[in-house]
Design a protein around this motif. Structure first.
Motif, PDB file in Angstrom:
ATOM      1  N   THR A   2       0.843  -1.193   0.000  1.00  0.00           N
ATOM      2  CA  THR A   2       0.000   0.000   0.000  1.00  0.00           C
ATOM      3  C   THR A   2       0.878   1.242   0.000  1.00  0.00           C
ATOM      4  OG1 THR A   2      -0.076   0.234   2.399  1.00  0.00           O
ATOM      5  CG2 THR A   2      -1.743  -1.223   1.367  1.00  0.00           C
ATOM      6  N   LEU A   3       0.292   2.390  -0.321  1.00  0.00           N
ATOM      7  CA  LEU A   3       1.035   3.642  -0.294  1.00  0.00           C
ATOM      8  C   LEU A   3       1.538   3.931   1.113  1.00  0.00           C
ATOM      9  CD1 LEU A   3       2.142   6.151  -1.624  1.00  0.00           C
ATOM     10  CD2 LEU A   3      -0.114   7.216  -1.319  1.00  0.00           C
ATOM     11  N   LEU A  21      -2.048  11.087   3.438  1.00  0.00           N
ATOM     12  CA  LEU A  21      -2.894  10.182   2.651  1.00  0.00           C
ATOM     13  C   LEU A  21      -4.244  10.747   2.218  1.00  0.00           C
ATOM     14  CD1 LEU A  21      -2.176   6.662   4.189  1.00  0.00           C
ATOM     15  CD2 LEU A  21      -1.373   7.614   2.019  1.00  0.00           C
ATOM     16  N   PRO A  22      -4.939  11.535   3.041  1.00  0.00           N
ATOM     17  CA  PRO A  22      -6.236  12.051   2.571  1.00  0.00           C
ATOM     18  C   PRO A  22      -6.133  12.958   1.336  1.00  0.00           C
ATOM     19  CG  PRO A  22      -6.065  12.272   4.952  1.00  0.00           C
ATOM     20  CD  PRO A  22      -4.715  11.854   4.461  1.00  0.00           C
ATOM     21  N   TYR A  23      -4.951  13.482   1.054  1.00  0.00           N
ATOM     22  CA  TYR A  23      -4.773  14.394  -0.077  1.00  0.00           C
ATOM     23  C   TYR A  23      -4.308  13.697  -1.355  1.00  0.00           C
ATOM     24  CZ  TYR A  23      -5.193  17.773   3.619  1.00  0.00           C
ATOM     25  OH  TYR A  23      -5.656  18.490   4.685  1.00  0.00           O
ATOM     26  N   ILE A  24      -4.013  12.416  -1.283  1.00  0.00           N
ATOM     27  CA  ILE A  24      -3.519  11.670  -2.442  1.00  0.00           C
ATOM     28  C   ILE A  24      -4.713  11.104  -3.213  1.00  0.00           C
ATOM     29  CG2 ILE A  24      -2.069   9.754  -3.222  1.00  0.00           C
ATOM     30  CD1 ILE A  24      -0.560  12.100  -1.822  1.00  0.00           C
ATOM     31  N   PRO A  25      -4.832  11.451  -4.498  1.00  0.00           N
ATOM     32  CA  PRO A  25      -5.974  10.942  -5.271  1.00  0.00           C
ATOM     33  C   PRO A  25      -5.905   9.429  -5.474  1.00  0.00           C
ATOM     34  CG  PRO A  25      -4.500  12.233  -6.665  1.00  0.00           C
ATOM     35  CD  PRO A  25      -3.969  12.313  -5.274  1.00  0.00           C
ATOM     36  N   ASN A  26      -7.057   8.804  -5.635  1.00  0.00           N
ATOM     37  CA  ASN A  26      -7.122   7.357  -5.858  1.00  0.00           C
ATOM     38  C   ASN A  26      -6.650   6.982  -7.251  1.00  0.00           C
ATOM     39  OD1 ASN A  26      -8.130   6.751  -3.313  1.00  0.00           O
ATOM     40  ND2 ASN A  26     -10.215   7.187  -3.952  1.00  0.00           N
ATOM     41  N   ASP A  35      -0.992  10.273  -7.965  1.00  0.00           N
ATOM     42  CA  ASP A  35      -1.738   9.172  -7.374  1.00  0.00           C
ATOM     43  C   ASP A  35      -0.754   8.190  -6.734  1.00  0.00           C
ATOM     44  OD1 ASP A  35      -0.648   7.755  -9.511  1.00  0.00           O
ATOM     45  OD2 ASP A  35      -2.551   7.449 -10.514  1.00  0.00           O
ATOM     46  N   ALA A  36      -1.277   7.209  -6.013  1.00  0.00           N
ATOM     47  CA  ALA A  36      -0.428   6.271  -5.273  1.00  0.00           C
ATOM     48  C   ALA A  36       0.545   5.531  -6.178  1.00  0.00           C
ATOM     49  CB  ALA A  36      -1.296   5.282  -4.499  1.00  0.00           C
TER      50      ALA A  36
END
Length: 100
Positions: A2-3, A21-26, A35-36
């Protein structure tokens, strides 16, 4: 992997990871944040040889990178002047801290 696991393996604290993590797009979405998949494979996006200090997380409108420091000031955000990156130049000559 995972990231979160990847960032932990690169030296970021769990606190910094939880804040980031909440700011990283899926997925890819034209935002300035990567993205991750792109973060975990920075050579697909922006990379300079022998670089182990920074995790690249975004891109400025001019194409320069936004990176998180994992060594000297873990969690600090840096602007990376990509045209100066690489060669024998020390990191501190082409990275600028913008937030600690």
């Amino acid at each position: 992997m995972t990231l979160g696991d990847y960032l932990l393996s690169r030296g970021l604290s769990q606190k910094v990871i939880d804040e980031l993590l909440p700011y990283i797009p899926n997925g890819s979405d034209d935002s300035v944040f990567c993205d991750a998949a792109t973060i975990m494979e920075p050579e697909r996006w922006f990379y300079w040889p022998r670089q182990t200090r920074f995790v690249l997380v975004g891109q400025c409108p001019n194409g320069d990178a936004v990176a998180i420091d994992t060594q000297k000031t873990p969690g600090a955000v840096f602007y990376v002047a990509c045209e100066l990156a690489g060669g024998d130049r020390p990191d501190d000559e082409f990275v600028i801290c913008v937030a600690e």
